[in-house]
Design an enzyme around this catalytic site. Sequence first.
Site, mmCIF file in Angstrom:
data_model
loop_
_atom_site.group_PDB
_atom_site.id
_atom_site.type_symbol
_atom_site.label_atom_id
_atom_site.label_comp_id
_atom_site.label_asym_id
_atom_site.label_seq_id
_atom_site.Cartn_x
_atom_site.Cartn_y
_atom_site.Cartn_z
ATOM 1 N N ASP A 1 -1.042 -4.435 10.874
ATOM 2 C CA ASP A 1 -2.382 -4.940 10.593
ATOM 3 C C ASP A 1 -3.354 -4.150 11.457
ATOM 4 O O ASP A 1 -3.022 -3.790 12.588
ATOM 5 C CB ASP A 1 -2.486 -6.433 10.888
ATOM 6 N N THR A 2 -4.521 -3.872 10.890
ATOM 7 C CA THR A 2 -5.503 -3.026 11.581
ATOM 8 C C THR A 2 -6.872 -3.666 11.531
ATOM 9 O O THR A 2 -7.213 -4.328 10.545
ATOM 10 C CB THR A 2 -5.578 -1.645 10.891
ATOM 11 N N LYS B 1 0.192 4.034 2.729
ATOM 12 C CA LYS B 1 0.732 3.678 4.044
ATOM 13 C C LYS B 1 2.236 3.879 4.060
ATOM 14 O O LYS B 1 2.797 4.383 5.013
ATOM 15 C CB LYS B 1 0.488 2.181 4.297
ATOM 16 N N HIS C 1 -5.020 5.466 15.453
ATOM 17 C CA HIS C 1 -4.506 4.177 15.922
ATOM 18 C C HIS C 1 -3.152 3.872 15.284
ATOM 19 O O HIS C 1 -2.214 3.456 15.950
ATOM 20 C CB HIS C 1 -5.536 3.092 15.576
ATOM 21 N N ARG C 2 -3.055 4.096 13.943
ATOM 22 C CA ARG C 2 -1.799 3.773 13.253
ATOM 23 C C ARG C 2 -0.674 4.684 13.730
ATOM 24 O O ARG C 2 0.450 4.244 13.949
ATOM 25 C CB ARG C 2 -1.990 3.898 11.736
ATOM 26 N N GLY D 1 -11.605 3.316 4.003
ATOM 27 C CA GLY D 1 -12.163 2.263 4.865
ATOM 28 C C GLY D 1 -13.392 2.735 5.626
ATOM 29 O O GLY D 1 -14.313 3.323 5.049
ATOM 30 N N TYR D 2 -13.399 2.495 6.927
ATOM 31 C CA TYR D 2 -14.559 2.805 7.769
ATOM 32 C C TYR D 2 -14.557 4.246 8.283
ATOM 33 O O TYR D 2 -15.367 4.598 9.143
ATOM 34 C CB TYR D 2 -14.596 1.837 8.956
ATOM 35 N N ASP D 3 -13.655 5.084 7.784
ATOM 36 C CA ASP D 3 -13.542 6.465 8.286
ATOM 37 C C ASP D 3 -14.867 7.234 8.327
ATOM 38 O O ASP D 3 -15.112 7.963 9.286
ATOM 39 C CB ASP D 3 -12.526 7.262 7.445
ATOM 40 N N ASN E 1 0.835 -1.200 0.000
ATOM 41 C CA ASN E 1 0.000 0.000 0.000
ATOM 42 C C ASN E 1 0.880 1.263 0.000
ATOM 43 O O ASN E 1 1.542 1.579 0.990
ATOM 44 C CB ASN E 1 -0.901 -0.058 1.246
HETATM 45 P P1 IMP Z 1 -5.193 -3.106 6.999
HETATM 46 O O1 IMP Z 1 -4.755 -4.137 7.981
HETATM 47 O O2 IMP Z 1 -4.484 -1.797 7.219
HETATM 48 O O3 IMP Z 1 -5.177 -3.569 5.579
HETATM 49 O O4 IMP Z 1 -6.699 -2.751 7.325
HETATM 50 C C1 IMP Z 1 -7.742 -3.704 7.282
HETATM 51 C C2 IMP Z 1 -9.047 -2.993 6.983
HETATM 52 O O5 IMP Z 1 -9.358 -2.123 8.085
HETATM 53 C C3 IMP Z 1 -8.989 -2.091 5.762
HETATM 54 O O6 IMP Z 1 -9.447 -2.724 4.634
HETATM 55 C C4 IMP Z 1 -9.920 -0.959 6.116
HETATM 56 O O7 IMP Z 1 -11.218 -1.320 5.730
HETATM 57 C C5 IMP Z 1 -9.846 -0.885 7.623
HETATM 58 N N1 IMP Z 1 -8.971 0.195 8.067
HETATM 59 C C6 IMP Z 1 -7.649 0.116 8.380
HETATM 60 N N2 IMP Z 1 -7.181 1.305 8.785
HETATM 61 C C7 IMP Z 1 -8.241 2.149 8.717
HETATM 62 C C8 IMP Z 1 -8.374 3.537 8.991
HETATM 63 O O8 IMP Z 1 -7.434 4.245 9.377
HETATM 64 N N3 IMP Z 1 -9.608 4.043 8.804
HETATM 65 C C9 IMP Z 1 -10.665 3.325 8.374
HETATM 66 N N4 IMP Z 1 -10.587 2.038 8.094
HETATM 67 C C10 IMP Z 1 -9.381 1.450 8.266
#
Ligand code: IMP
Length: 194
Positions: free
Chosen positions: A68-69, A12, A176-177, A149-151, A9
């Site tokens: 991972d998030t 990121k 969070h990140r 994403g869910y923002d 990504n």
């Molecule tokens: P990833 O692990 O960063 O790929 O995140 C997994 C999923 O969580 C992503 O596909 C998004 O839908 C959601 N996500 C991760 N970070 C964020 C954020 O900062 N805002 C909103 N959604 C997030």
Amino acid sequence: MKLVFATHNKNKWREVQSMLPEGIKIITLEDIGCLAEIPETASTIEGNALQKAKYIKEKYGYDTFADDTGLEVKALGNAPGVYSARYAGEAKDNEANIDLLLANMQGKEDREAQFKTIFALCLGEKSYSFEGIIRGQITHHRQGTEGFGYDPVFLPEKEERTFAQMSAQEKNQISHRAIALRKLVDFLNSEVEK
Ligand code: IMP
């Protein structure tokens, strides 16, 4: 110090590079010739972050970090959690994910939720993990067009705007990140100074 950041990504990658001190250079997956998807099959956010970092460390030999998030919603038993990206299916469609989340939250009074990010680091023979959490609420409908994403449906605690109503800069101060990344950076700085 040179480290691989195990992500494809670009957004990121830029965000993380801009937060790292000068002494730490990050190498891309393209730089090391890794064009394939990295497996993410663990059942927890922590497990997935570690799996990605370990995969690169073991296969390519470089010190590596990965993140991972997940979004954890209390009234849904902490779903979608580790399955946040594919909540509404393998297509990883953000809009469909939000639609499903809002549908599952219909009639729920408790809207508490949190974003959790883990950065896992494989350095030498050791591995470490760094956690960042931001608490908030799931809104009743989408608000704002920034972010991803869910923002649009996440209202952080003590704020009056969703993440999608904030600029990237504002979000990156409190997210969070950012919290998890600051912990990783502090650790790397102390390692560089050793
Ligand atoms: P990833 O692990 O960063 O790929 O995140 C997994 C999923 O969580 C992503 O596909 C998004 O839908 C959601 N996500 C991760 N970070 C964020 C954020 O900062 N805002 C909103 N959604 C997030």
